[in-house]
Enzyme design. Sequence first.
Site, short mmCIF file in Angstrom:
data_model
loop_
_atom_site.label_atom_id
_atom_site.label_comp_id
_atom_site.label_asym_id
_atom_site.label_seq_id
_atom_site.Cartn_x
_atom_site.Cartn_y
_atom_site.Cartn_z
N HIS A 8 -36.46 7.15 -18.12
CA HIS A 8 -37.09 8.44 -17.88
C HIS A 8 -37.95 8.34 -16.63
O HIS A 8 -37.92 9.21 -15.78
CB HIS A 8 -37.92 8.83 -19.10
CG HIS A 8 -38.39 10.25 -19.10
ND1 HIS A 8 -37.55 11.31 -18.88
CD2 HIS A 8 -39.63 10.78 -19.28
CE1 HIS A 8 -38.24 12.44 -18.94
NE2 HIS A 8 -39.50 12.14 -19.17
N CYS A 66 -38.62 17.64 -21.77
CA CYS A 66 -37.93 16.88 -20.72
C CYS A 66 -36.62 16.28 -21.19
O CYS A 66 -35.87 15.72 -20.38
CB CYS A 66 -38.85 15.77 -20.20
SG CYS A 66 -40.43 16.39 -19.60
N HIS A 112 -39.09 15.04 -10.85
CA HIS A 112 -38.90 15.29 -12.28
C HIS A 112 -38.56 16.76 -12.48
O HIS A 112 -39.42 17.64 -12.35
CB HIS A 112 -40.18 14.92 -13.03
CG HIS A 112 -40.05 14.96 -14.52
ND1 HIS A 112 -38.89 15.33 -15.16
CD2 HIS A 112 -40.94 14.68 -15.51
CE1 HIS A 112 -39.07 15.27 -16.48
NE2 HIS A 112 -40.30 14.88 -16.70
#
Length: 514
Positions: free
Chosen positions: A402, A249, A440
Amino acid sequence: MTALPVITAMGGINAAGRSALHFGFQRLIFDALPDTGRQDTLRSLGQLTGRSHDRQLAATLIRALPDSHRLHAAISGTSDIPVTLEMRNMDLPDTLPAGWQVAPIDKRRSRVALPAGLDLRVPHDAPRRVSAAGQLPDGFDPGALYASRNHPRALQMAIFGISDALGDLGMDWATVAGKVRPDQVAVYASNAMSQLDDNGLGGVMRFPPNGQRITSKQVPLGLGEMTADFLNAYVLHSVGTTGGMLGACATFLYNLERGVHAIRQGRARLVVVGTSEAPLVPEVMEGYRAMGALAEDEALAALDGAASADLRRACRPFGDNCGFTMAESAQFAVLMDDALALELGADILGAVPDVFVHADGAKKSISSPGIGNYLTLARSANLVRQLLGEDALRARSYVHAHGTGTPQNRVTESHVLNQVAEAFGIRDWPVAAIKAYVGHSLGSAGGDQLAAALGTFADGVLPGIATVERFADDLHADRLSLEQAHRELRPDAALLNSKGFGGNNATAVVLSPN
Protein backbone atom coordinates in the site's frame (compact mmCIF):
# COMPACT_ATOMS: atom_id res chain seq x y z
CA MET A 1 -14.70 -27.27 -12.13
CA THR A 2 -14.33 -23.76 -10.73
CA ALA A 3 -13.61 -21.15 -13.40
CA LEU A 4 -10.38 -19.17 -13.16
CA PRO A 5 -10.90 -15.39 -13.61
CA VAL A 6 -8.32 -14.11 -16.08
CA ILE A 7 -7.49 -10.50 -16.99
CA THR A 8 -7.89 -9.92 -20.70
CA ALA A 9 -7.58 -6.13 -20.78
CA MET A 10 -6.46 -3.25 -18.56
CA GLY A 11 -7.07 0.41 -19.24
CA GLY A 12 -7.16 3.73 -17.47
CA ILE A 13 -5.34 6.94 -16.76
CA ASN A 14 -3.22 8.25 -13.89
CA ALA A 15 -0.26 10.56 -13.41
CA ALA A 16 1.95 8.19 -15.42
CA GLY A 17 -0.34 8.17 -18.46
CA ARG A 18 -2.69 5.59 -19.96
CA SER A 19 -2.65 2.02 -18.72
CA ALA A 20 -3.40 0.09 -21.93
CA LEU A 21 -0.43 -1.70 -23.50
CA HIS A 22 1.49 -0.98 -20.26
CA PHE A 23 2.31 2.59 -21.35
CA GLY A 24 1.71 3.98 -17.85
CA PHE A 25 3.90 1.30 -16.32
CA GLN A 26 6.66 1.96 -18.82
CA ARG A 27 6.55 5.61 -17.79
CA LEU A 28 7.46 4.46 -14.25
CA ILE A 29 10.49 2.51 -15.45
CA PHE A 30 11.39 4.88 -18.30
CA ASP A 31 15.09 4.92 -17.50
CA ALA A 32 15.19 1.09 -17.54
CA LEU A 33 13.64 0.79 -21.00
CA PRO A 34 15.56 0.19 -24.23
CA ASP A 35 15.61 3.05 -26.73
CA THR A 36 12.67 1.64 -28.70
CA GLY A 37 10.61 1.33 -25.51
CA ARG A 38 11.39 4.93 -24.57
CA GLN A 39 10.33 6.16 -27.98
CA ASP A 40 7.05 4.21 -27.79
CA THR A 41 6.37 5.64 -24.33
CA LEU A 42 7.12 9.19 -25.45
CA ARG A 43 4.94 8.76 -28.52
CA SER A 44 2.04 7.50 -26.42
CA LEU A 45 2.37 10.34 -23.93
CA GLY A 46 2.63 12.86 -26.73
CA GLN A 47 -0.56 11.58 -28.36
CA LEU A 48 -2.32 11.63 -24.99
CA THR A 49 -1.40 15.24 -24.26
CA GLY A 50 -1.81 16.58 -27.79
CA ARG A 51 1.92 17.18 -28.13
CA SER A 52 2.89 14.30 -30.40
CA HIS A 53 5.26 16.50 -32.43
CA ASP A 54 6.64 18.46 -29.50
CA ARG A 55 10.37 17.81 -29.19
CA GLN A 56 10.38 19.83 -25.99
CA LEU A 57 8.18 17.18 -24.39
CA ALA A 58 10.76 14.48 -25.05
CA ALA A 59 13.57 16.67 -23.80
CA THR A 60 11.67 17.49 -20.61
CA LEU A 61 10.96 13.84 -19.85
CA ILE A 62 14.54 12.77 -20.45
CA ARG A 63 15.89 15.56 -18.25
CA ALA A 64 13.55 14.40 -15.50
CA LEU A 65 15.21 10.99 -15.17
CA PRO A 66 15.55 9.11 -12.93
CA ASP A 67 12.64 10.83 -11.19
CA SER A 68 10.27 9.87 -13.97
CA HIS A 69 7.10 10.29 -11.96
CA ARG A 70 4.68 13.20 -12.32
CA LEU A 71 3.97 15.27 -9.25
CA HIS A 72 2.39 18.62 -9.96
CA ALA A 73 1.32 21.68 -7.98
CA ALA A 74 -2.16 21.15 -6.61
CA ILE A 75 -4.96 23.71 -6.41
CA SER A 76 -5.20 23.88 -2.65
CA GLY A 77 -5.63 27.64 -2.28
CA THR A 78 -3.47 30.71 -2.05
CA SER A 79 -3.22 33.85 0.01
CA ASP A 80 -2.62 35.99 -3.08
CA ILE A 81 -6.24 36.57 -4.06
CA PRO A 82 -6.52 38.55 -7.31
CA VAL A 83 -8.91 41.47 -7.63
CA THR A 84 -10.16 40.09 -10.94
CA LEU A 85 -12.54 37.14 -10.76
CA GLU A 86 -13.81 34.94 -13.56
CA MET A 87 -17.47 33.94 -13.40
CA ARG A 88 -19.71 32.06 -15.77
CA ASN A 89 -22.24 34.35 -17.48
CA MET A 90 -25.15 32.29 -16.13
CA ASP A 91 -23.96 33.01 -12.58
CA LEU A 92 -23.79 36.81 -12.90
CA PRO A 93 -26.43 38.80 -11.03
CA ASP A 94 -28.88 40.88 -13.02
CA THR A 95 -27.42 44.12 -11.68
CA LEU A 96 -23.93 44.79 -10.34
CA PRO A 97 -23.00 47.02 -7.37
CA ALA A 98 -21.50 50.44 -8.07
CA GLY A 99 -17.87 50.24 -9.06
CA TRP A 100 -18.02 46.66 -10.39
CA GLN A 101 -17.09 46.14 -14.03
CA VAL A 102 -17.85 43.21 -16.32
CA ALA A 103 -15.87 42.31 -19.43
CA PRO A 104 -16.80 39.19 -21.42
CA ILE A 105 -14.03 36.60 -21.94
CA ASP A 106 -15.86 34.06 -24.10
CA LYS A 107 -19.30 32.51 -24.37
CA ARG A 108 -19.05 30.89 -20.94
CA ARG A 109 -17.15 33.36 -18.77
CA SER A 110 -17.01 37.00 -17.77
CA ARG A 111 -14.38 38.96 -15.90
CA VAL A 112 -15.48 40.95 -12.87
CA ALA A 113 -13.11 43.74 -11.75
CA LEU A 114 -13.64 44.82 -8.14
CA PRO A 115 -13.40 48.47 -7.07
CA ALA A 116 -10.26 49.51 -5.22
CA GLY A 117 -10.38 49.02 -1.46
CA LEU A 118 -13.20 46.48 -1.48
CA ASP A 119 -12.67 43.93 1.30
CA LEU A 120 -13.77 40.69 -0.32
CA ARG A 121 -13.11 37.23 1.07
CA VAL A 122 -13.37 34.31 -1.30
CA PRO A 123 -13.12 30.59 -0.49
CA HIS A 124 -9.69 29.01 -0.01
CA ASP A 125 -7.84 32.20 0.84
CA ALA A 126 -5.63 30.51 3.45
CA PRO A 127 -1.94 30.12 2.66
CA ARG A 128 -1.24 26.97 0.68
CA ARG A 129 0.36 24.30 2.84
CA VAL A 130 0.27 21.35 0.39
CA SER A 131 1.62 21.92 -3.11
CA ALA A 132 2.06 18.41 -4.53
CA ALA A 133 -0.43 16.04 -6.11
CA GLY A 134 -0.41 13.30 -8.72
CA GLN A 135 -2.33 14.91 -11.56
CA LEU A 136 -3.14 13.55 -15.01
CA PRO A 137 -0.49 14.50 -17.59
CA ASP A 138 -0.45 18.16 -18.62
CA GLY A 139 -2.55 18.82 -21.70
CA PHE A 140 -4.81 15.79 -21.27
CA ASP A 141 -8.51 16.64 -20.84
CA PRO A 142 -10.83 13.61 -20.68
CA GLY A 143 -13.87 15.83 -21.12
CA ALA A 144 -12.64 17.06 -24.51
CA LEU A 145 -12.87 13.58 -26.02
CA TYR A 146 -16.67 13.24 -25.96
CA ALA A 147 -19.84 15.23 -25.19
CA SER A 148 -19.09 15.61 -21.48
CA ARG A 149 -21.38 18.50 -20.56
CA ASN A 150 -22.08 18.60 -16.80
CA HIS A 151 -20.12 15.40 -16.13
CA PRO A 152 -17.95 15.48 -12.99
CA ARG A 153 -14.26 14.89 -13.63
CA ALA A 154 -14.19 11.38 -12.16
CA LEU A 155 -16.92 10.30 -14.56
CA GLN A 156 -15.11 11.87 -17.52
CA MET A 157 -12.05 9.88 -16.47
CA ALA A 158 -14.17 6.74 -16.20
CA ILE A 159 -15.35 7.10 -19.79
CA PHE A 160 -11.75 7.39 -20.95
CA GLY A 161 -10.61 4.55 -18.68
CA ILE A 162 -13.13 1.99 -19.91
CA SER A 163 -12.52 3.08 -23.52
CA ASP A 164 -8.80 2.52 -22.97
CA ALA A 165 -9.53 -0.95 -21.56
CA LEU A 166 -11.76 -1.91 -24.49
CA GLY A 167 -9.02 -0.79 -26.85
CA ASP A 168 -6.61 -3.04 -24.99
CA LEU A 169 -9.06 -5.91 -25.42
CA GLY A 170 -8.21 -6.00 -29.13
CA MET A 171 -11.67 -7.01 -30.31
CA ASP A 172 -15.06 -5.37 -30.63
CA TRP A 173 -17.04 -5.28 -27.38
CA ALA A 174 -20.27 -6.27 -29.12
CA THR A 175 -18.58 -9.38 -30.48
CA VAL A 176 -17.29 -10.31 -27.04
CA ALA A 177 -20.58 -9.65 -25.25
CA GLY A 178 -22.42 -11.57 -27.97
CA LYS A 179 -20.66 -14.76 -26.87
CA VAL A 180 -22.46 -14.82 -23.51
CA ARG A 181 -25.98 -14.26 -22.24
CA PRO A 182 -26.77 -10.69 -21.12
CA ASP A 183 -27.16 -11.84 -17.52
CA GLN A 184 -23.63 -13.29 -17.60
CA VAL A 185 -22.08 -9.81 -17.93
CA ALA A 186 -21.40 -7.83 -14.75
CA VAL A 187 -19.97 -4.43 -13.89
CA TYR A 188 -18.58 -3.58 -10.45
CA ALA A 189 -17.23 -0.04 -10.29
CA SER A 190 -17.28 2.91 -7.88
CA ASN A 191 -14.99 5.33 -6.07
CA ALA A 192 -14.24 6.20 -2.46
CA MET A 193 -15.02 9.93 -2.46
CA SER A 194 -18.02 10.19 -4.81
CA GLN A 195 -17.95 13.17 -7.22
CA LEU A 196 -16.98 16.24 -5.24
CA ASP A 197 -16.21 18.85 -7.89
CA ASP A 198 -18.66 21.57 -8.98
CA ASN A 199 -20.55 19.27 -11.35
CA GLY A 200 -21.25 16.80 -8.54
CA LEU A 201 -21.93 16.90 -4.81
CA GLY A 202 -19.25 19.53 -4.31
CA GLY A 203 -21.33 22.02 -6.25
CA VAL A 204 -24.42 21.08 -4.26
CA MET A 205 -22.61 22.15 -1.09
CA ARG A 206 -20.78 25.18 -2.50
CA PHE A 207 -23.24 26.80 -4.86
CA PRO A 208 -25.97 28.15 -2.51
CA PRO A 209 -23.57 30.12 -0.23
CA ASN A 210 -21.96 31.59 -3.37
CA GLY A 211 -25.25 32.71 -4.86
CA GLN A 212 -25.32 30.03 -7.54
CA ARG A 213 -28.19 27.72 -8.30
CA ILE A 214 -28.06 23.94 -7.96
CA THR A 215 -28.91 22.11 -11.17
CA SER A 216 -30.96 18.96 -11.61
CA LYS A 217 -27.84 16.99 -12.58
CA GLN A 218 -25.47 17.58 -9.67
CA VAL A 219 -27.02 15.24 -7.09
CA PRO A 220 -27.52 12.18 -9.32
CA LEU A 221 -24.17 12.60 -11.05
CA GLY A 222 -22.48 13.03 -7.67
CA LEU A 223 -23.38 9.56 -6.38
CA GLY A 224 -20.63 7.00 -5.86
CA GLU A 225 -22.22 4.29 -8.01
CA MET A 226 -22.29 6.60 -11.03
CA THR A 227 -18.98 5.06 -12.14
CA ALA A 228 -20.73 1.77 -12.87
CA ASP A 229 -23.84 3.50 -14.22
CA PHE A 230 -21.82 5.50 -16.75
CA LEU A 231 -20.05 2.38 -17.97
CA ASN A 232 -23.34 0.54 -18.46
CA ALA A 233 -25.30 3.37 -20.04
CA TYR A 234 -22.78 5.16 -22.21
CA VAL A 235 -20.23 2.53 -23.23
CA LEU A 236 -21.11 -1.12 -22.59
CA HIS A 237 -24.91 -0.92 -22.91
CA SER A 238 -25.05 -3.75 -20.39
CA VAL A 239 -28.24 -5.00 -18.73
CA GLY A 240 -26.40 -7.52 -16.55
CA THR A 241 -25.51 -7.39 -12.89
CA THR A 242 -24.19 -4.02 -11.73
CA GLY A 243 -23.08 -2.37 -8.53
CA GLY A 244 -20.15 -0.98 -6.64
CA MET A 245 -18.36 -1.60 -3.37
CA LEU A 246 -16.89 1.14 -1.21
CA GLY A 247 -13.89 0.38 0.98
CA ALA A 248 -11.89 3.59 1.39
CA CYS A 249 -8.40 3.06 -0.07
CA ALA A 250 -9.20 -0.61 -0.77
CA THR A 251 -12.17 0.20 -3.02
CA PHE A 252 -10.66 -1.11 -6.27
CA LEU A 253 -9.79 -4.44 -4.67
CA TYR A 254 -13.27 -4.64 -3.12
CA ASN A 255 -14.79 -4.36 -6.61
CA LEU A 256 -12.21 -6.83 -7.94
CA GLU A 257 -13.27 -9.30 -5.24
CA ARG A 258 -16.91 -9.03 -6.36
CA GLY A 259 -15.94 -9.66 -9.96
CA VAL A 260 -13.65 -12.59 -9.16
CA HIS A 261 -16.26 -14.31 -7.00
CA ALA A 262 -18.99 -13.75 -9.61
CA ILE A 263 -16.88 -15.63 -12.17
CA ARG A 264 -15.74 -18.36 -9.79
CA GLN A 265 -19.33 -19.02 -8.70
CA GLY A 266 -20.62 -19.12 -12.27
CA ARG A 267 -22.82 -16.03 -11.88
CA ALA A 268 -20.93 -14.16 -14.58
CA ARG A 269 -18.52 -15.02 -17.38
CA LEU A 270 -17.49 -11.49 -18.32
CA VAL A 271 -16.90 -8.77 -15.72
CA VAL A 272 -15.64 -5.20 -15.84
CA VAL A 273 -14.23 -3.94 -12.54
CA GLY A 274 -12.75 -0.58 -11.71
CA THR A 275 -12.72 2.77 -9.99
CA SER A 276 -12.40 6.41 -10.96
CA GLU A 277 -11.23 8.90 -8.35
CA ALA A 278 -10.81 12.68 -8.79
CA PRO A 279 -10.11 14.08 -5.30
CA LEU A 280 -7.94 17.06 -6.31
CA VAL A 281 -10.43 19.71 -5.19
CA PRO A 282 -9.49 22.27 -2.52
CA GLU A 283 -11.92 21.08 0.15
CA VAL A 284 -10.86 17.45 -0.10
CA MET A 285 -7.19 18.37 -0.04
CA GLU A 286 -7.71 20.55 3.01
CA GLY A 287 -9.74 17.84 4.73
CA TYR A 288 -6.98 15.27 4.37
CA ARG A 289 -4.39 17.86 5.37
CA ALA A 290 -6.37 18.63 8.52
CA MET A 291 -6.24 14.91 9.36
CA GLY A 292 -2.45 15.11 9.25
CA ALA A 293 -2.45 12.66 6.34
CA LEU A 294 -0.80 14.76 3.61
CA ALA A 295 2.84 15.70 3.21
CA GLU A 296 2.95 19.46 3.84
CA ASP A 297 5.54 21.66 2.16
CA GLU A 298 7.11 22.87 5.40
CA ALA A 299 7.47 19.35 6.78
CA LEU A 300 8.97 18.09 3.52
CA ALA A 301 11.55 20.88 3.55
CA ALA A 302 12.39 20.08 7.19
CA LEU A 303 13.03 16.43 6.31
CA ASP A 304 15.71 17.52 3.85
CA GLY A 305 17.01 20.43 5.91
CA ALA A 306 16.19 22.63 2.91
CA ALA A 307 14.61 26.03 2.44
CA SER A 308 11.88 24.68 0.18
CA ALA A 309 10.14 21.37 -0.41
CA ASP A 310 11.30 18.95 -3.11
CA LEU A 311 7.84 18.36 -4.58
CA ARG A 312 9.04 15.68 -6.99
CA ARG A 313 9.93 13.56 -3.96
CA ALA A 314 6.86 14.37 -1.89
CA CYS A 315 5.79 10.72 -1.47
CA ARG A 316 8.47 8.59 0.20
CA PRO A 317 7.15 5.12 1.04
CA PHE A 318 9.13 3.31 3.75
CA GLY A 319 11.57 6.21 4.02
CA ASP A 320 11.79 9.17 6.34
CA ASN A 321 8.46 10.74 5.41
CA CYS A 322 5.68 12.97 6.67
CA GLY A 323 2.50 12.12 4.74
CA PHE A 324 1.05 10.91 1.48
CA THR A 325 0.49 12.70 -1.82
CA MET A 326 -3.08 12.92 -3.13
CA ALA A 327 -3.67 11.78 -6.70
CA GLU A 328 -6.33 11.17 -9.31
CA SER A 329 -6.72 7.96 -11.30
CA ALA A 330 -9.22 5.81 -13.20
CA GLN A 331 -8.43 2.11 -13.71
CA PHE A 332 -10.53 -0.66 -15.26
CA ALA A 333 -9.91 -4.35 -15.89
CA VAL A 334 -11.86 -6.76 -18.07
CA LEU A 335 -12.13 -10.23 -16.52
CA MET A 336 -13.35 -13.42 -18.20
CA ASP A 337 -13.56 -17.01 -17.13
CA ASP A 338 -10.65 -18.93 -18.59
CA ALA A 339 -12.81 -20.97 -20.98
CA LEU A 340 -14.33 -17.85 -22.55
CA ALA A 341 -10.92 -16.19 -22.89
CA LEU A 342 -9.54 -19.23 -24.72
CA GLU A 343 -12.64 -19.47 -26.93
CA LEU A 344 -12.24 -15.84 -27.97
CA GLY A 345 -8.47 -16.07 -28.35
CA ALA A 346 -8.07 -13.13 -26.00
CA ASP A 347 -4.71 -12.06 -24.65
CA ILE A 348 -4.31 -13.23 -21.06
CA LEU A 349 -2.43 -10.58 -19.08
CA GLY A 350 -2.74 -12.41 -15.76
CA ALA A 351 -5.20 -14.19 -13.52
CA VAL A 352 -6.82 -13.38 -10.17
CA PRO A 353 -7.70 -16.58 -8.31
CA ASP A 354 -8.97 -14.70 -5.24
CA VAL A 355 -9.11 -11.46 -3.28
CA PHE A 356 -9.25 -11.50 0.52
CA VAL A 357 -11.04 -8.85 2.56
CA HIS A 358 -11.04 -8.46 6.36
CA ALA A 359 -12.01 -5.79 8.86
CA ASP A 360 -9.90 -4.85 11.89
CA GLY A 361 -12.28 -5.75 14.70
CA ALA A 362 -12.63 -3.52 17.75
CA LYS A 363 -10.77 -0.21 17.43
CA LYS A 364 -10.29 2.89 19.57
CA SER A 365 -9.51 5.02 16.51
CA ILE A 366 -11.29 4.54 13.19
CA SER A 367 -8.13 5.49 11.28
CA SER A 368 -5.72 3.24 13.17
CA PRO A 369 -4.51 -0.09 11.72
CA GLY A 370 -5.57 -3.45 13.13
CA ILE A 371 -5.55 -7.20 12.65
CA GLY A 372 -7.37 -7.34 9.32
CA ASN A 373 -4.38 -6.82 7.06
CA TYR A 374 -2.47 -9.68 8.71
CA LEU A 375 -5.36 -11.96 7.74
CA THR A 376 -5.69 -10.76 4.13
CA LEU A 377 -1.96 -10.96 3.40
CA ALA A 378 -1.45 -14.32 5.12
CA ARG A 379 -4.40 -15.89 3.31
CA SER A 380 -3.05 -14.56 0.01
CA ALA A 381 0.41 -15.99 0.65
CA ASN A 382 -1.15 -19.30 1.59
CA LEU A 383 -3.15 -19.37 -1.66
CA VAL A 384 0.01 -18.81 -3.71
CA ARG A 385 1.64 -21.68 -1.85
CA GLN A 386 -1.35 -23.94 -2.49
CA LEU A 387 -1.57 -23.12 -6.20
CA LEU A 388 2.08 -22.80 -7.21
CA GLY A 389 4.05 -24.46 -4.43
CA GLU A 390 6.43 -23.44 -1.66
CA ASP A 391 9.31 -22.55 -3.96
CA ALA A 392 7.20 -20.21 -6.09
CA LEU A 393 5.96 -18.33 -3.02
CA ARG A 394 9.43 -17.99 -1.50
CA ALA A 395 11.44 -17.26 -4.62
CA ARG A 396 9.07 -16.02 -7.35
CA SER A 397 6.49 -13.81 -5.65
CA TYR A 398 6.54 -10.19 -4.60
CA VAL A 399 4.30 -7.60 -2.89
CA HIS A 400 2.83 -4.35 -4.14
CA ALA A 401 2.67 -2.56 -0.81
CA HIS A 402 0.00 0.00 0.00
CA GLY A 403 3.03 2.20 0.76
CA THR A 404 1.28 5.52 1.30
CA GLY A 405 4.26 7.58 2.48
CA THR A 406 3.07 8.21 6.06
CA PRO A 407 5.14 7.46 9.18
CA GLN A 408 2.38 5.24 10.55
CA ASN A 409 2.04 3.21 7.36
CA ARG A 410 5.75 2.53 7.00
CA VAL A 411 5.86 0.96 10.47
CA THR A 412 2.56 -0.92 10.48
CA GLU A 413 2.65 -2.26 6.92
CA SER A 414 6.29 -3.27 7.09
CA HIS A 415 5.41 -5.23 10.24
CA VAL A 416 2.56 -7.02 8.48
CA LEU A 417 4.76 -7.90 5.50
CA ASN A 418 7.67 -8.99 7.65
CA GLN A 419 5.54 -11.17 9.94
CA VAL A 420 3.88 -12.93 7.02
CA ALA A 421 7.26 -13.47 5.34
CA GLU A 422 8.61 -15.03 8.52
CA ALA A 423 5.55 -17.26 8.94
CA PHE A 424 5.97 -18.66 5.41
CA GLY A 425 9.75 -18.92 5.45
CA ILE A 426 10.25 -16.14 2.91
CA ARG A 427 13.57 -14.28 2.86
CA ASP A 428 14.23 -11.06 0.93
CA TRP A 429 10.61 -10.67 -0.24
CA PRO A 430 10.66 -8.00 -3.01
CA VAL A 431 8.42 -5.02 -2.20
CA ALA A 432 7.21 -2.36 -4.64
CA ALA A 433 5.56 0.94 -3.65
CA ILE A 434 4.44 2.82 -6.76
CA LYS A 435 2.77 5.67 -4.89
CA ALA A 436 6.29 7.11 -4.95
CA TYR A 437 5.59 7.79 -8.64
CA VAL A 438 1.86 8.37 -9.04
CA GLY A 439 0.72 9.37 -5.55
CA HIS A 440 -2.23 7.97 -3.61
CA SER A 441 -5.41 7.87 -5.68
CA LEU A 442 -7.55 6.67 -2.74
CA GLY A 443 -10.15 4.22 -4.13
CA SER A 444 -8.20 3.72 -7.36
CA ALA A 445 -4.91 2.87 -5.63
CA GLY A 446 -5.41 -0.87 -6.07
CA GLY A 447 -6.03 -0.32 -9.77
CA ASP A 448 -2.74 1.56 -10.07
CA GLN A 449 -1.07 -1.43 -8.41
CA LEU A 450 -2.76 -3.95 -10.72
CA ALA A 451 -1.72 -2.03 -13.84
CA ALA A 452 1.87 -1.95 -12.56
CA ALA A 453 1.81 -5.67 -11.68
CA LEU A 454 0.72 -6.56 -15.21
CA GLY A 455 3.54 -4.36 -16.50
CA THR A 456 6.09 -6.23 -14.40
CA PHE A 457 4.78 -9.54 -15.74
CA ALA A 458 5.17 -8.24 -19.30
CA ASP A 459 8.50 -6.38 -19.06
CA GLY A 460 10.30 -8.21 -16.24
CA VAL A 461 11.12 -5.03 -14.27
CA LEU A 462 10.08 -4.12 -10.74
CA PRO A 463 9.95 -0.33 -10.16
CA GLY A 464 12.27 0.89 -7.44
CA ILE A 465 11.18 3.20 -4.65
CA ALA A 466 13.05 6.04 -6.29
CA THR A 467 12.00 8.97 -4.09
CA VAL A 468 13.68 7.55 -0.96
CA GLU A 469 17.30 8.43 -0.21
CA ARG A 470 17.42 5.89 2.62
CA PHE A 471 14.89 3.58 4.21
CA ALA A 472 13.68 4.47 7.69
CA ASP A 473 15.31 2.97 10.77
CA ASP A 474 11.97 1.99 12.35
CA LEU A 475 10.94 -0.45 9.60
CA HIS A 476 10.34 -4.12 10.30
CA ALA A 477 12.20 -5.40 7.26
CA ASP A 478 14.44 -8.31 8.23
CA ARG A 479 12.80 -10.48 5.57
CA LEU A 480 11.91 -7.78 3.04
CA SER A 481 13.83 -6.56 0.01
CA LEU A 482 13.39 -2.82 -0.52
CA GLU A 483 15.32 -1.16 -3.34
CA GLN A 484 15.57 2.40 -4.64
CA ALA A 485 16.58 1.29 -8.13
CA HIS A 486 14.57 -0.69 -10.67
CA ARG A 487 15.49 -4.36 -10.84
CA GLU A 488 14.89 -7.31 -13.10
CA LEU A 489 12.19 -9.65 -11.83
CA ARG A 490 10.28 -12.51 -13.45
CA PRO A 491 7.66 -13.36 -10.82
CA ASP A 492 4.98 -16.02 -10.91
CA ALA A 493 2.70 -14.09 -8.54
CA ALA A 494 2.12 -10.63 -7.15
CA LEU A 495 0.25 -9.78 -3.97
CA LEU A 496 -1.53 -6.41 -4.14
CA ASN A 497 -2.04 -4.95 -0.67
CA SER A 498 -4.48 -2.20 0.36
CA LYS A 499 -5.16 -0.74 3.79
CA GLY A 500 -8.04 1.71 4.13
CA PHE A 501 -9.38 4.02 6.83
CA GLY A 502 -12.05 2.41 8.96
CA GLY A 503 -10.50 -1.05 8.85
CA ASN A 504 -10.91 -1.81 5.14
CA ASN A 505 -8.15 -4.29 4.29
CA ALA A 506 -7.79 -6.24 1.06
CA THR A 507 -5.08 -8.31 -0.61
CA ALA A 508 -5.39 -9.70 -4.13
CA VAL A 509 -3.40 -12.58 -5.61
CA VAL A 510 -2.44 -11.97 -9.24
CA LEU A 511 -0.77 -14.76 -11.23
CA SER A 512 1.49 -14.10 -14.21
CA PRO A 513 0.39 -15.18 -17.72
CA ASN A 514 3.01 -17.92 -17.58
